[in-house]
Motif scaffolding. Structure first.
Motif, PDB file in Angstrom:
ATOM      1  N   ASN A 141       0.810  -1.213   0.000  1.00  0.00           N
ATOM      2  CA  ASN A 141       0.000   0.000   0.000  1.00  0.00           C
ATOM      3  C   ASN A 141       0.847   1.269   0.000  1.00  0.00           C
ATOM      4  O   ASN A 141       0.512   2.239  -0.687  1.00  0.00           O
ATOM      5  N   PHE A 179       2.165   1.764  -3.546  1.00  0.00           N
ATOM      6  CA  PHE A 179       1.181   2.305  -4.489  1.00  0.00           C
ATOM      7  C   PHE A 179       1.068   3.819  -4.343  1.00  0.00           C
ATOM      8  O   PHE A 179       1.050   4.550  -5.333  1.00  0.00           O
ATOM      9  N   GLN A 237      -7.795   5.806  -5.272  1.00  0.00           N
ATOM     10  CA  GLN A 237      -7.185   4.523  -4.909  1.00  0.00           C
ATOM     11  C   GLN A 237      -6.126   4.706  -3.825  1.00  0.00           C
ATOM     12  O   GLN A 237      -5.943   3.825  -2.970  1.00  0.00           O
ATOM     13  N   CYS A 238      -5.430   5.850  -3.854  1.00  0.00           N
ATOM     14  CA  CYS A 238      -4.471   6.150  -2.781  1.00  0.00           C
ATOM     15  C   CYS A 238      -5.187   6.286  -1.434  1.00  0.00           C
ATOM     16  O   CYS A 238      -4.662   5.866  -0.402  1.00  0.00           O
ATOM     17  N   CYS A 287      -5.716   2.858  -0.196  1.00  0.00           N
ATOM     18  CA  CYS A 287      -4.465   2.290   0.325  1.00  0.00           C
ATOM     19  C   CYS A 287      -4.121   2.872   1.693  1.00  0.00           C
ATOM     20  O   CYS A 287      -3.643   2.147   2.575  1.00  0.00           O
ATOM     21  N   HIS A 311      -6.184   1.188   4.216  1.00  0.00           N
ATOM     22  CA  HIS A 311      -5.710  -0.177   4.461  1.00  0.00           C
ATOM     23  C   HIS A 311      -4.439  -0.188   5.313  1.00  0.00           C
ATOM     24  O   HIS A 311      -4.246  -1.107   6.116  1.00  0.00           O
ATOM     25  N   GLN A 338     -13.081   2.288   4.223  1.00  0.00           N
ATOM     26  CA  GLN A 338     -12.481   1.608   3.071  1.00  0.00           C
ATOM     27  C   GLN A 338     -13.507   0.770   2.302  1.00  0.00           C
ATOM     28  O   GLN A 338     -13.429   0.653   1.084  1.00  0.00           O
ATOM     29  N   TYR A 354      -7.169  -6.224   2.788  1.00  0.00           N
ATOM     30  CA  TYR A 354      -6.323  -5.058   3.050  1.00  0.00           C
ATOM     31  C   TYR A 354      -5.012  -5.113   2.266  1.00  0.00           C
ATOM     32  O   TYR A 354      -4.381  -4.086   2.029  1.00  0.00           O
ATOM     33  N   THR A 355      -4.593  -6.309   1.898  1.00  0.00           N
ATOM     34  CA  THR A 355      -3.247  -6.515   1.357  1.00  0.00           C
ATOM     35  C   THR A 355      -3.205  -6.599  -0.156  1.00  0.00           C
ATOM     36  O   THR A 355      -2.218  -6.208  -0.786  1.00  0.00           O
ATOM     37  N   PHE A 370      -4.543  -5.219  -2.924  1.00  0.00           N
ATOM     38  CA  PHE A 370      -4.747  -4.209  -3.966  1.00  0.00           C
ATOM     39  C   PHE A 370      -3.482  -3.932  -4.783  1.00  0.00           C
ATOM     40  O   PHE A 370      -3.486  -4.005  -6.017  1.00  0.00           O
ATOM     41  N   PHE A 371      -2.397  -3.614  -4.107  1.00  0.00           N
ATOM     42  CA  PHE A 371      -1.156  -3.268  -4.820  1.00  0.00           C
ATOM     43  C   PHE A 371      -0.662  -4.416  -5.684  1.00  0.00           C
ATOM     44  O   PHE A 371      -0.241  -4.218  -6.830  1.00  0.00           O
TER      45      PHE A 371
END
Length: 312
Positions: A29, A32, A50-51, A54, A57, A96, A256-257, A259-260
């Motif tokens: 995160n 990203f 999207q940031c 992150c 998260h 989120q 939580y993990t 996405f990136f």
């Protein structure tokens, strides 16, 4: 004695999961956010949104660490102590889930209101997109403070820190929010299936980058919430209920993990920038060179095929 052993094993497993996903989740995160901020080509209203996801998260993952420590130590907190400490976590865990819905809405706006999307100031766009998540999260946290009591908790985590009525509202409302998100996203998939060729390249890139990640999030988040919600609905109580609610965190940690890692898998732009940023590490340097060579070969083959087609 058997239940005591079961509780100890449960604590160790949960704590290990939290530490593992924190290492990979926070790293991903943060990367990203840094990649988006450092590279002009990656900046857009969508990427800033999207940031925000992150960032939420990161906060969520970090707030799981005290629970890992408590799991190993065996210390138990009362609800008012636990909730007071992790109320910020609960705010971001609520936010989120709604931001994912806003990311889906963002794609609708890109498709149907492109002129508006390009002309609106970024700060105005982000403010409008983040008002709903902030209001929903604030309601849950304020209600949680009003309803908290002094019950002794096995673990200090969101489902247990919230008073049962508030916890039930939180899980049920999240299931509803994610169901709406899923319907919106499936509608987008149908739109892209029938009108995909007419969409602009930037829209296709956003959709390609997000479709797996959003579906992955919905599946894992759904699973965690459904375990919590169904455990209560079916009638589990006492230690059995507590253990089920606690182990539901596994699916939440994945959400939580992921996405990136999905983004760098699906997006050549982010993947190349990531490998470039970390090219001082030998393995990243080799991967960057390999991807560059593969891209070059693809362009060459495509050009030769296009040339043969033109001659024919």
């Amino acid at each position: 004695m058997a239940m005591s052993t079961s509780r100890l094993v449960s604590q160790i497993i949960t704590a290990t999961e939290i530490v593992f996903f924190n290492i990979f989740g926070v790293f991903g995160n943060v990367n990203f956010i840094v990649l988006t901020m450092k590279n002009k080509s990656l900046k857009s209203n969508s990427s800033y949104l999207q940031c925000a996801l992150c960032f939420c998260h990161i906060i969520c993952l970090l707030f799981e660490l005290p629970n890992a420590g408590l799991s190993f130590s065996g210390v138990q907190w009362r609800r008012y102590e636990c909730f007071s400490v992790i109320s910020i976590y609960i705010f971001f865990i609520c936010a989120q889930a709604v931001i994912i819905q806003m990311m889906t809405l963002d794609i609708f706006i890109i498709i149907y209101f492109p002129a508006f999307y390009r002309s609106i100031a970024t700060w105005k766009y982000l403010t409008a997109m983040l008002v709903y998540p902030a209001i929903y999260s604030g309601i849950v946290v304020v209600w949680g403070f009003i309803a908290m009591d002094d019950e002794l908790l096995m673990f200090c985590n969101p489902p247990l820190s919230l008073e049962p009525t508030v916890s039930r509202f939180w899980t049920l409302s999240n299931v509803i929010i994610n169901t709406i998100t899923l319907v919106m996203f499936l509608t987008l998939m149908v739109i892209f299936y029938y009108k995909g060729k007419q969409q602009k390249s930037n829209t296709k890139k956003v959709m390609q980058r997000l479709k797996v990640s959003i579906l992955f999030f919905i599946c894992t988040w759904y699973m965690g919430l459904l375990i919590c919600d169904m455990s209560v609905a079916v009638g589990f109580t006492g230690e059995t209920l507590i253990l089920l609610l606690t182990h539901a965190v596994f699916f939440v940690l994945i959400s939580y993990t992921q996405f990136f890692y999905v983004v760098i898998w699906r997006s050549p732009e982010y993947r190349n920038k990531f490998l470039e940023m970390w090219s001082f590490i030998p393995c990243c340097k080799r991967l960057r060179a390999r991807f560059a060579e593969t891209s070059k070969d693809f362009v060459t083959v495509f050009s030769q095929a296009n040339s043969l087609t033109t001659k024919t």
